[in-house]
Design a protein around this motif. Structure first.
Motif, PDB file in Angstrom:
ATOM      1  N   ALA A 186       0.805  -1.227   0.000  1.00 43.68           N
ATOM      2  CA  ALA A 186       0.000   0.000   0.000  1.00 43.68           C
ATOM      3  C   ALA A 186       0.840   1.281   0.000  1.00 43.68           C
ATOM      4  CB  ALA A 186      -0.937   0.000   1.205  1.00 43.68           C
ATOM      5  N   ALA A 188      -4.321   2.349  10.214  1.00 47.66           N
ATOM      6  CA  ALA A 188      -5.115   2.143   8.990  1.00 47.66           C
ATOM      7  C   ALA A 188      -5.514   3.479   8.377  1.00 47.66           C
ATOM      8  CB  ALA A 188      -6.357   1.308   9.302  1.00 47.66           C
ATOM      9  N   LYS A 189      -5.876   4.439   9.213  1.00 49.92           N
ATOM     10  CA  LYS A 189      -6.278   5.753   8.711  1.00 49.92           C
ATOM     11  C   LYS A 189      -5.069   6.522   8.158  1.00 49.92           C
ATOM     12  CE  LYS A 189      -9.897   7.379   8.427  1.00 49.92           C
ATOM     13  NZ  LYS A 189     -10.783   7.474   7.237  1.00 49.92           N
ATOM     14  N   GLU A 219      -4.499   5.152   4.703  1.00 47.86           N
ATOM     15  CA  GLU A 219      -5.521   5.656   3.786  1.00 47.86           C
ATOM     16  C   GLU A 219      -5.239   7.115   3.388  1.00 47.86           C
ATOM     17  OE1 GLU A 219     -10.149   6.982   4.221  1.00 47.86           O
ATOM     18  OE2 GLU A 219      -9.582   5.066   5.147  1.00 47.86           O
ATOM     19  N   GLU A 220      -4.897   7.936   4.353  1.00 44.85           N
ATOM     20  CA  GLU A 220      -4.649   9.354   4.084  1.00 44.85           C
ATOM     21  C   GLU A 220      -3.395   9.559   3.242  1.00 44.85           C
ATOM     22  OE1 GLU A 220      -6.748  12.098   5.040  1.00 44.85           O
ATOM     23  OE2 GLU A 220      -8.057  10.367   5.262  1.00 44.85           O
ATOM     24  N   GLN A 279      -2.236   7.446   1.061  1.00 45.38           N
ATOM     25  CA  GLN A 279      -2.611   7.023  -0.295  1.00 45.38           C
ATOM     26  C   GLN A 279      -3.394   8.107  -1.030  1.00 45.38           C
ATOM     27  OE1 GLN A 279      -4.556   3.313   0.818  1.00 45.38           O
ATOM     28  NE2 GLN A 279      -2.914   2.148  -0.166  1.00 45.38           N
ATOM     29  N   GLU A 280      -4.193   8.889  -0.297  1.00 45.53           N
ATOM     30  CA  GLU A 280      -4.967   9.969  -0.916  1.00 45.53           C
ATOM     31  C   GLU A 280      -4.068  11.085  -1.428  1.00 45.53           C
ATOM     32  OE1 GLU A 280      -8.002  11.499   1.664  1.00 45.53           O
ATOM     33  OE2 GLU A 280      -9.067   9.579   1.730  1.00 45.53           O
TER      34      GLU A 280
END
Length: 186
Positions: free
Chosen positions: A3, A170-171, A174-175, A177-178
């Protein structure tokens, strides 16, 4: 491909960081493929705090003088009472955190780590969470404090305590990746 392959994350800490709040994100972000550097004002090793006593030491990869926000995708700010309280008195540390914010990069803080969001001016007008004992500090700084496992506000990721670390990490993933986050004045 993982990721966070090709991503670089900086964990800013000094003596007295909460052991799990550095160790868990460090291991999980590396496992997700990121290069993770532990950065501190001092070279060598920094000692953690675990439960009610000193924990293990961890090696410092780079000192504050050796890093720039431009070279990283995110900054992680572990808590513990001593760690952020010491760092909030360090102008270079505060400047580095503010640079991440100003560049729209992920700024993640757990437990007492959000104290650093107060001293950089980042907390004002943002939704955040933290360890319960600094709730009023954040409210007084103009933040909208929420009692939640993880709170995210345009790439600012905050979490309450070590039990919440899996959701926190996890957050962060995700952030990152954004990518960059547009942060108009709060």
């Amino acid at each position: 491909m993982s990721a966070l392959t090709g991503k670089r994350i900086l964990i800013l800490a000094t003596h007295g960081f909460e052991q799990s709040e550095l160790d868990v994100p460090h291991a999980a972000l590396q496992k997700a493929g990121a290069t993770v550097d532990i950065v501190s004002p001092e070279a060598g090793e920094i000692k953690g705090w675990q439960n009610k006593d000193w924990g293990r030491s961890v090696a410092v990869d780079r000192t504050l003088d050796q890093v720039r926000a431009e070279d990283y995708d995110a900054i992680v700010l572990p808590g513990g009472q001593m760690n952020p309280d010491t760092l909030r008195g360090n102008d270079k540390a505060l400047g580095l955190i503010k640079s991440f914010f100003d560049q729209g990069k992920v700024v993640a803080a757990v437990c007492h780590g959000p104290w650093l969001l107060i001293d950089t001016g980042i907390a004002k007008g943002r939704k955040v969470t933290s360890y319960k004992t600094i709730k009023q500090d954040l409210i007084n700084a103009g933040a909208s404090w929420q009692d939640a496992e993880v709170v995210t506000d345009k790439g600012i990721v905050t979490s309450r305590k070590p039990d919440d670390l899996p959701a926190f990490v996890a957050k962060i993933i995700e952030e990152v990746q954004e990518g960059r986050h547009d942060r108009k004045a709060a």
